[in-house]
Design a protein around this motif. Structure first.
Motif, PDB file in Angstrom:
ATOM      1  N   LEU A 276     -44.834 -27.043 -22.862  1.00  9.24           N
ATOM      2  CA  LEU A 276     -45.576 -26.073 -22.057  1.00  9.24           C
ATOM      3  C   LEU A 276     -46.570 -26.777 -21.139  1.00  9.24           C
ATOM      4  N   ARG A 277     -47.298 -27.776 -21.684  1.00  9.09           N
ATOM      5  CA  ARG A 277     -48.314 -28.472 -20.890  1.00  9.09           C
ATOM      6  C   ARG A 277     -47.684 -29.316 -19.786  1.00  9.09           C
ATOM      7  N   SER A 278     -46.573 -29.931 -20.078  1.00 13.70           N
ATOM      8  CA  SER A 278     -45.999 -30.884 -19.126  1.00 13.70           C
ATOM      9  C   SER A 278     -45.085 -30.245 -18.092  1.00 13.70           C
ATOM     10  N   SER A 279     -44.356 -29.201 -18.453  1.00 17.52           N
ATOM     11  CA  SER A 279     -43.287 -28.705 -17.571  1.00 17.52           C
ATOM     12  C   SER A 279     -43.402 -27.240 -17.188  1.00 17.52           C
ATOM     13  N   VAL A 280     -44.329 -26.480 -17.787  1.00 15.61           N
ATOM     14  CA  VAL A 280     -44.381 -25.044 -17.515  1.00 15.61           C
ATOM     15  C   VAL A 280     -45.707 -24.634 -16.880  1.00 15.61           C
ATOM     16  N   GLN A 281     -46.823 -25.009 -17.495  1.00 16.45           N
ATOM     17  CA  GLN A 281     -48.127 -24.564 -17.001  1.00 16.45           C
ATOM     18  C   GLN A 281     -48.374 -24.898 -15.531  1.00 16.45           C
ATOM     19  N   PRO A 282     -47.982 -26.084 -15.031  1.00 23.88           N
ATOM     20  CA  PRO A 282     -48.228 -26.369 -13.606  1.00 23.88           C
ATOM     21  C   PRO A 282     -47.500 -25.431 -12.644  1.00 23.88           C
ATOM     22  N   TYR A 283     -46.494 -24.730 -13.125  1.00 24.61           N
ATOM     23  CA  TYR A 283     -45.678 -23.898 -12.232  1.00 24.61           C
ATOM     24  C   TYR A 283     -45.932 -22.403 -12.397  1.00 24.61           C
ATOM     25  N   ILE A 284     -46.718 -22.008 -13.373  1.00 25.24           N
ATOM     26  CA  ILE A 284     -46.914 -20.572 -13.618  1.00 25.24           C
ATOM     27  C   ILE A 284     -47.551 -19.891 -12.419  1.00 25.24           C
ATOM     28  N   SER A 285     -48.592 -20.505 -11.866  1.00 21.19           N
ATOM     29  CA  SER A 285     -49.278 -19.873 -10.730  1.00 21.19           C
ATOM     30  C   SER A 285     -48.351 -19.767  -9.517  1.00 21.19           C
ATOM     31  N   SER A 286     -47.496 -20.770  -9.297  1.00 23.68           N
ATOM     32  CA  SER A 286     -46.566 -20.727  -8.159  1.00 23.68           C
ATOM     33  C   SER A 286     -45.544 -19.617  -8.340  1.00 23.68           C
ATOM     34  N   ILE A 287     -45.010 -19.499  -9.545  1.00 23.24           N
ATOM     35  CA  ILE A 287     -44.038 -18.430  -9.806  1.00 23.24           C
ATOM     36  C   ILE A 287     -44.692 -17.068  -9.634  1.00 23.24           C
ATOM     37  N   LEU A 288     -45.905 -16.931 -10.163  1.00 19.84           N
ATOM     38  CA  LEU A 288     -46.592 -15.644 -10.085  1.00 19.84           C
ATOM     39  C   LEU A 288     -46.889 -15.269  -8.641  1.00 19.84           C
ATOM     40  N   GLU A 289     -47.312 -16.232  -7.844  1.00 17.15           N
ATOM     41  CA  GLU A 289     -47.614 -15.946  -6.442  1.00 17.15           C
ATOM     42  C   GLU A 289     -46.355 -15.541  -5.690  1.00 17.15           C
ATOM     43  N   ALA A 290     -45.235 -16.207  -5.972  1.00 16.30           N
ATOM     44  CA  ALA A 290     -43.980 -15.850  -5.317  1.00 16.30           C
ATOM     45  C   ALA A 290     -43.538 -14.439  -5.682  1.00 16.30           C
ATOM     46  N   LEU A 291     -43.855 -13.998  -6.895  1.00 14.54           N
ATOM     47  CA  LEU A 291     -43.505 -12.646  -7.329  1.00 14.54           C
ATOM     48  C   LEU A 291     -44.465 -11.600  -6.770  1.00 14.54           C
ATOM     49  N   MET A 292     -45.749 -11.934  -6.717  1.00 12.47           N
ATOM     50  CA  MET A 292     -46.762 -10.940  -6.390  1.00 12.47           C
ATOM     51  C   MET A 292     -46.756 -10.553  -4.918  1.00 12.47           C
ATOM     52  N   GLU A 293     -46.566 -11.513  -4.026  1.00 14.54           N
ATOM     53  CA  GLU A 293     -46.671 -11.226  -2.594  1.00 14.54           C
ATOM     54  C   GLU A 293     -45.728 -10.109  -2.157  1.00 14.54           C
ATOM     55  N   PRO A 294     -44.423 -10.264  -2.291  1.00  9.21           N
ATOM     56  CA  PRO A 294     -43.528  -9.182  -1.812  1.00  9.21           C
ATOM     57  C   PRO A 294     -43.598  -7.920  -2.660  1.00  9.21           C
ATOM     58  N   THR A 295     -43.826  -8.068  -3.972  1.00  8.80           N
ATOM     59  CA  THR A 295     -43.875  -6.881  -4.827  1.00  8.80           C
ATOM     60  C   THR A 295     -45.069  -6.005  -4.462  1.00  8.80           C
ATOM     61  N   SER A 296     -46.227  -6.614  -4.251  1.00  7.99           N
ATOM     62  CA  SER A 296     -47.413  -5.842  -3.893  1.00  7.99           C
ATOM     63  C   SER A 296     -47.258  -5.184  -2.527  1.00  7.99           C
ATOM     64  N   ARG A 297     -46.610  -5.877  -1.593  1.00 13.39           N
ATOM     65  CA  ARG A 297     -46.362  -5.262  -0.289  1.00 13.39           C
ATOM     66  C   ARG A 297     -45.430  -4.066  -0.423  1.00 13.39           C
ATOM     67  N   GLY A 298     -44.460  -4.182  -1.308  1.00 14.27           N
ATOM     68  CA  GLY A 298     -43.546  -3.058  -1.507  1.00 14.27           C
ATOM     69  C   GLY A 298     -44.245  -1.838  -2.082  1.00 14.27           C
ATOM     70  N   PHE A 299     -45.085  -2.036  -3.092  1.00 15.35           N
ATOM     71  CA  PHE A 299     -45.807  -0.905  -3.668  1.00 15.35           C
ATOM     72  C   PHE A 299     -46.826  -0.336  -2.682  1.00 15.35           C
ATOM     73  N   ALA A 300     -47.425  -1.195  -1.854  1.00 13.28           N
ATOM     74  CA  ALA A 300     -48.344  -0.697  -0.828  1.00 13.28           C
ATOM     75  C   ALA A 300     -47.595   0.155   0.193  1.00 13.28           C
ATOM     76  N   GLU A 301     -46.372  -0.238   0.518  1.00 18.49           N
ATOM     77  CA  GLU A 301     -45.561   0.562   1.440  1.00 18.49           C
ATOM     78  C   GLU A 301     -45.193   1.903   0.816  1.00 18.49           C
ATOM     79  N   VAL A 302     -44.932   1.927  -0.470  1.00 17.20           N
ATOM     80  CA  VAL A 302     -44.657   3.189  -1.168  1.00 17.20           C
ATOM     81  C   VAL A 302     -45.860   4.121  -1.025  1.00 17.20           C
TER      82      VAL A 302
END
Length: 846
Positions: free
Chosen positions: A335-361
């Motif tokens: 988790l420390r070596s291969s997962v934690q450094p990427y969690i924020s990047s994955i979350l940001e990639a998910l949040m940007e378009p999803t939040s825009r979609g719900f805002a459009e709704v």
């Protein structure tokens, strides 16, 4: 082509396919039986101990599409048996399957459809180039040259193709680009809802099925997400079988196919479809038998669970502690070596378009409420309010209106992370987010309807606009909270779907050999409900859950994407509202004294029989009696002004009408063209003006048009070049009104307007409206002309508007237009009324 299928799929090869399917289903059945008992244990434990997240603030509608169909219309279908295109009437009921009929009459009579398409697993394409790329990839080694013609040529420039990796492909074509976009939105909506085929309310069958499929694929080395986890369980199982069977058959049969490149590709698609149908029939039969066998044991298992629940929980905690001691050190290091450094990047990639979609709704919902408020403020009447509420009630299921919201989420891109975490494509997360957006929109609409109906019953129409505003503010506040809750849950689940398979894939080689020794700690009475493999995965899940929760909480604290913090809890904040949850949906058409909504169609394909009527979500106008060579919804003049079809055009129409009401009275409905040529002429209209001429000039010309060109400056400063047609207006004898006259004939019969009645200082006369001149299509017909001069003048005012006396010289001739000026304008814009200089005219093309 049937000979190709039979020659390559002989009896021996079909038996091989049956044996392969039986083998896969046997492995799946063993896993399903094991996971069924585990899922039942988790369900009963949750029921006893309780738990769960925050309570939803919006109400939920149980059956939103009851008595509704989604869409219907005509398009061209390619028939492979004779290689020809035929016009087909397509109906999309609330099951989201496509029903194809030979004619609309066959549909209205309740006949069985010629073809029924289940859209799960399909992909809707709008270009032949994209389709050719997928075809080339489906049969490696057989690729066409660059620029080679496909084996299917679209009859128009706007194709629609339903592509499936295993099943039969379907080819359609439409006439216009706008129609293509509309049908593409409908097809995508059908695919979206068909892919979401696992019911969430089945708390035992659904988790047992998904875990069994996941474990089966993990045993084959596939840990990541799976695109073909879509459709009903038998379809998913057919995809599971084809995942391994399809490559084997392709390598076996592909080199033996004969013919040129196109013939071999077509032959392979026919063979693949025949294999898929054989596998699907077998998986359907065996899965139904498996579920029935497990359900018969449910009562006995449930009784044993409730008796020994404490003992089972204690035994599980004891074994989980031992597995945790083995797994946690390795999991935390990974988790420390291969997962934690990427969690924020994955979350940001998910949040940007999803939040825009719900805002459009939220924006789309808000705009619809603004339209309702305008209706109340302008006192347009209950009929207009009924139409607005009917459209609002089905807003979440309107594919065209929701398409803009869905497109925001389709921008989701995990490039750079897909390879590392074995994510095949982001389509799994895009589809899930779009389904959640659909649910949130319907919840908001249903809550607003119930609140407005309650207030209307209590207060009536007194200050109705303020009532709408109060309900609107109340619902939007609840939508913001529920939207935040739903998105945070979606982000957590998506992160788990990406990270857990990656961790299992890296931990299994070192941990799996150690797991069997923990099986001896499980009592025999508990062995059906406690499986070591499930507890191992649960330990891995617990190890990463804390980091995922912290990442989502930090994103909520920043409020970058309008997320509420977890400390803000609105549980039971509005108890009176939830008393309305079991209330029947409001039938606005009945409440305001209206009949069935416009756009309703009979739905004989659903077994309702002849004469049954169902209201349609996407309403279409297809006037009868208009000789259209192509029976398409978009070929009808004025269809762009339908609010359900295009909200933007509807807003432009409103703005244009508000400007013109100051000059030419209330707006008019568009009038019916009398021929196909006139319909086509509406696409490229011209401006015709009848100007007075001097006596000398009158004698030098004959009756007929004399075209000139001129530049006209509009009030907004924009200059437009128009064609002016000078005509001589003469008195001619009137004919019998029984003869149907064209606008040109009416023009010749108009008496010269006297100067006394056309005073330049007087305002423009309002356009006359006559309800008797409307036919059953809702469009106005100019064919009813009376003998009386006043009646003739009223009809003339439908076609022409008497211009004010203009002192501006003509740009071409230098002459001034006198007070006898008549004009017909057709302006190329599709916005109803249009102002040309100082003369307000009704759009019409002779």
């Amino acid at each position: 082509m049937g000979d190709v299928v039979s020659s390559h799929l002989d009896e021996r090869r079909r038996e091989m396919i049956t044996a392969h399917t039986r083998c896969v289903m046997k492995e799946f059945s063993n896993l399903y039986k094991q996971q069924y008992a585990v899922a039942l244990f988790n369900s009963v434990r949750f029921e006893i101990e309780g738990g769960g997240g925050t309570q939803s603030q919006l109400l939920h509608r149980k059956d939103p599409l009851a008595g509704r169909s989604i869409f219907s219309g005509s398009l061209f279908q390619y028939l492979e048996e004779n290689q020809k295109w035929r016009n087909r009437f397509v109906s999309v009921p609330n099951s989201y399957n496509l029903h194809l009929y030979e004619t609309k009459i066959a549909h209205n009579r309740g006949l069985h459809p010629k073809v029924t398409i289940e859209c799960a697993g399909y992909k809707a394409l709008t270009s032949l180039e994209e389709y050719i790329e997928l075809i080339d990839a489906s049969l490696p080694g057989i690729k066409g040259k660059a620029g080679s013609d496909p084996f299917v040529r679209s009859v128009t420039q706007f194709p629609l193709i339903l592509w499936h990796p295993y099943a039969h492909h379907h080819y359609f074509s439409v006439m216009t680009e706008k129609e293509q976009k509309k049908w593409h939105a409908v097809l995508q909506d059908c695919i979206r809802h068909s892919n979401n085929g696992l019911p969430e309310d089945h708390t035992v069958q659904t988790p047992a099925f998904t875990d069994a499929v996941r474990l089966h694929r993990q045993a084959k080395g596939h840990y990541g997400t799976w695109d073909m986890m879509c459709g009903a369980p038998p379809q998913i199982l057919a995809h599971l079988v084809m995942e391994t069977l399809h490559p084997e058959l392709r390598d076996l049969i592909g080199p033996r196919l004969k013919g040129n490149m196109q013939q071999r590709q077509k032959s392979w698609m026919l063979i693949s479809d025949a294999v898929y149908r054989q596998v699907l029939s077998q998986t359907t039969r065996q899965y139904n038998a498996l579920v029935e066998a497990c359900e018969t044991q449910r009562v006995a298992l449930d009784g044993k669970l409730r008796t020994d629940m404490d003992q089972i929980i204690t035994s599980k905690e004891h074994i989980m502690g031992k597995i945790r001691a083995l797994v946690l050190p390795k999991a935390e290091q990974l988790l420390r070596s291969s997962v934690q450094p990427y969690i924020s990047s994955i979350l940001e990639a998910l949040m940007e378009p999803t939040s825009r979609g719900f805002a459009e709704v939220r924006d789309v919902f808000f705009k619809e409420l603004v339209e309702i408020s305008k209706n109340s403020l302008n006192k347009e009447g209950t009929e207009k309010l009924r139409d607005h509420m009917e459209r609002l009630s089905m807003l979440a299921f309107h594919p065209v209106k929701m398409q803009g919201c869905y497109e925001k989420v389709e921008e989701l891109n995990l490039e750079g992370l897909q390879q590392r975490f074995d994510v095949s494509s982001p389509s799994v997360f895009v589809g899930r987010a779009q389904i959640l957006m659909n649910e949130q929109m319907d919840n908001a609409v249903y809550t607003f309807e119930q609140l407005l109906h309650q207030s209307y019953e209590a207060k009536g129409e007194d200050d109705f606009c303020k009532t709408i505003q109060r309900c609107q503010d109340r619902v939007l506040k609840k939508f913001d909270y529920d939207s935040s809750t739903v998105r945070k849950k979606f982000f957590r689940e998506a992160l788990l779907q990406i990270i857990i398979p990656y961790m299992l894939q890296n931990l299994s080689p070192s941990c799996s050999p150690e797991l069997p020794r923990f099986q001896e700690f499980i009592f025999e009475d508990c062995s059906r409900f406690l499986l070591v493999e499930n507890m191992f995965e649960e330990v891995v899940l617990q190890s990463v859950t804390k980091d995922i929760m912290m990442a989502v909480k930090e994103a909520a604290v920043q409020r970058k994407h309008n997320l509420y913090r977890d400390s803000i809890i609105l549980t039971n904040s509005d108890p009176n509202l939830h008393l309305l949850e079991d209330t029947a949906p409001v039938d606005w058409a009945t409440k305001f004294g209206g009949d069935e909504a416009e756009g309703s169609v009979s739905d004989g394909g659903t077994g309702g029989g002849f004469g049954t009527r169902r209201r349609q979500v996407v309403s279409m106008i297809q006037p009868e009696g208009v000789p259209l060579p192509y029976e398409s919804c978009l070929e009808v003049p004025g269809v762009e002004l339908i609010p359900e079809e295009d909200a933007d055009v509807f807003e432009d129409e409103e703005k244009s009408q508000e400007e013109d009401e100051e000059h030419c009275g209330p707006p008019q409905d568009p009038m019916s063209p009398d021929s196909v040529n006139e319909i086509r002429d509406l696409i490229n209209p011209v401006v015709e003006m009848a100007v007075p001429v001097s006596g000398g000039r009158k004698s030098s010309i004959t009756n007929g048009p004399e075209p000139t060109t001129s530049t006209i400056t509009l009030e907004d400063g924009v200059q437009e070049q128009v064609a002016l047609v000078s005509m001589v207006v003469e008195d001619v004898p009137r004919k019998s009104p029984r003869d149907k006259m064209s606008p040109q004939t009416i023009l010749k019969q108009i008496p010269e307007v006297s100067a006394e009645k056309s005073d330049s200082s007087s305002p423009l006369p309002p356009l006359a409206t006559d309800s008797s001149s409307h036919d059953n299509t809702g469009f106005q017909s100019p064919s009813s002309v009376g003998l009386d001069e006043s009646e003739l003048r009223a009809i003339t005012n439908h076609l022409f508007s008497v211009g004010r006396q203009s002192s501006e010289p003509n740009a071409e001739t230098g002459e001034k237009l006198g007070d006898k000026t008549l004009c017909i304008t057709g302006n190329g814009r599709e916005d109803g009324l249009y102002r040309l200089g100082k003369v307000a005219c009704l759009q019409y093309q002779c």
